[in-house]
Design an enzyme around this catalytic site. Structure first.
Site, PDB file in Angstrom:
ATOM      1  N   LYS A  54       0.930  -1.160  -0.114  1.00 29.24           N
ATOM      2  CA  LYS A  54      -0.009   0.101   0.004  1.00 29.24           C
ATOM      3  C   LYS A  54       1.001   1.226  -0.007  1.00 29.24           C
ATOM      4  CE  LYS A  54      -3.974  -2.302   2.183  1.00 29.24           C
ATOM      5  NZ  LYS A  54      -4.556  -2.588   3.299  1.00 29.24           N
ATOM      6  N   GLN A  98      -4.969  -1.565   9.704  1.00 22.61           N
ATOM      7  CA  GLN A  98      -4.859  -2.509   8.697  1.00 22.61           C
ATOM      8  C   GLN A  98      -5.369  -3.953   9.822  1.00 22.61           C
ATOM      9  OE1 GLN A  98      -3.779  -3.242   5.617  1.00 22.61           O
ATOM     10  NE2 GLN A  98      -3.985  -5.425   5.996  1.00 22.61           N
ATOM     11  N   ASP A 121     -11.615   2.882   3.853  1.00 22.03           N
ATOM     12  CA  ASP A 121     -11.678   1.341   3.955  1.00 22.03           C
ATOM     13  C   ASP A 121     -13.247   1.204   3.699  1.00 22.03           C
ATOM     14  OD1 ASP A 121      -9.787  -0.595   3.833  1.00 22.03           O
ATOM     15  OD2 ASP A 121      -9.301  -0.297   5.979  1.00 22.03           O
TER      16      ASP A 121
HETATM   17  N1  GUN Z   1      -6.936  -6.811   5.823  1.00 19.55           N
HETATM   18  C1  GUN Z   1      -7.356  -7.586   4.665  1.00 19.55           C
HETATM   19  N2  GUN Z   1      -8.019  -6.781   3.876  1.00 19.55           N
HETATM   20  C2  GUN Z   1      -8.147  -5.535   4.315  1.00 19.55           C
HETATM   21  C3  GUN Z   1      -8.735  -4.463   3.940  1.00 19.55           C
HETATM   22  O1  GUN Z   1      -9.284  -4.205   2.675  1.00 19.55           O
HETATM   23  N3  GUN Z   1      -8.494  -3.134   4.697  1.00 19.55           N
HETATM   24  C4  GUN Z   1      -8.040  -3.224   5.941  1.00 19.55           C
HETATM   25  N4  GUN Z   1      -7.915  -2.261   6.611  1.00 19.55           N
HETATM   26  N5  GUN Z   1      -7.308  -4.316   6.262  1.00 19.55           N
HETATM   27  C5  GUN Z   1      -7.659  -5.613   5.536  1.00 19.55           C
END
Ligand code: GUN
Length: 287
Positions: A54, A98, A121
């Site tokens: 990311k 996350q 998100d």
């Molecule tokens: N962990 C797995 N997928 C995601 C996501 O789309 N966003 C976040 N914040 N954590 C994740």
């Protein structure tokens, strides 16, 4: 029939190039740089990889990113304080915690602490509610990426039978809502579904996000189906595979996503998109 592959990497690359232009324009015309803060609690190895990807994607596209690493025994109150500070920071347009987070921290409390206008998100209850009502500004990134892939491939959605396998808050449920909004007939199956194949055989579009390698086999799909494999599973021999028996199912499908290189690259791309939208909204430009 042998399926054509949906090249998520190529679609992601094209979109990211468009976003770079949009970011440069924001900077030139309005003097702002979209910014995202990523909070990583603990040292889950998969999360480490996702977060690194990311941050790299942000850098390559021109989005400012800040990474906050907190130890796995961080008290909930400390995480909340960090979120409060980021909520108040005008240089931060997106906040992402996350997942998963350690068990001693309340996930609903954390998700609701994030300012909904920075919730890139799309996991805050406000944004979940907006998705249900059909007017969200931050669609959750993975199903949003699937929607963009289907759009890119000109797959008709309206009136089609869509079967979503997996009912998670991150993928299955929002995916179903997004496709319902596009007037598909949607069924959600999950790990307790009896005789999964009787549902999957009805699918014109099959979206699989169950986390079970090889769950969907060729006998479970109809000819010409469009298959979107959201699964990412590491086999004991080190191979990365989806939830679909790719070699078998591709013989019957019309379109199929590979793993890796299908949905994966789109998830981060949609995070970039949501962060740009948030920055634009901070200027009341909308979209
Ligand atoms: N962990 C797995 N997928 C995601 C996501 O789309 N966003 C976040 N914040 N954590 C994740």
């Amino acid at each position: 029939m042998t399926a054509r592959l949906i090249d998520g990497k190529a679609v992601a690359k094209k979109l990211r190039a468009e976003y770079s232009v949009r970011i440069a324009d924001l900077k030139a015309r309005h003097g702002i740089v979209p910014g995202i803060a990523v909070i990583l609690v603990g040292d889950n190895p998969a999360s480490e990889v996702y977060v690194r990807n990311k941050i790299t994607a942000c850098r390559d596209t021109g989005i400012h990113s800040e990474l906050y690493r907190l130890p796995s025994d961080t008290p909930e109150a400390d995480l909340m304080k960090r979120i409060d500070a980021l909520n108040a920071d005008p240089a931060v347009h997106g906040i992402l915690v996350q997942l998963p987070i350690p068990a001693h921290i309340s996930l609903p409390a954390v998700l609701e602490r994030i300012d909904p206008s920075k919730d890139v998100d799309g996991f805050h209850l406000y944004n979940v509610g907006a998705l249900v009502a059909g007017n969200t500004v931050f669609p959750p990134c993975t199903p949003f990426g699937v929607q963009k892939l289907l759009e890119h491939e000109n797959v008709p959605i309206e009136g089609r039978n869509v079967v979503v396998v997996g009912a998670s808050n991150i993928v299955g449920k929002p995916m179903a809502l997004m496709l319902m909004k596009q007037e598909a007939t949607v069924a959600i199956c999950h790990k307790k579904t009896r005789d999964l194949a009787q549902f999957t055989r009805l699918a014109d579009i099959l979206v699989v996000a169950a986390g079970v390698p090889g769950l969907i086999t060729a006998d479970m799909v109809q000819d010409g189906v469009v298959v979107i494999d959201v699964g990412i599973n590491r086999l004991p021999d080190g191979r990365l595979v989806g939830d679909v028996d790719f070699e078998g199912v591709r013989q019957k499908a019309s379109l199929i996503t590979p793993v890796p290189g299908g949905v994966g690259p789109m998830t981060i791309t949609m995070l970039l998109h949501n962060t740009i939208v948030s920055a634009e909204r901070s200027l009341k430009l909308g979209s």
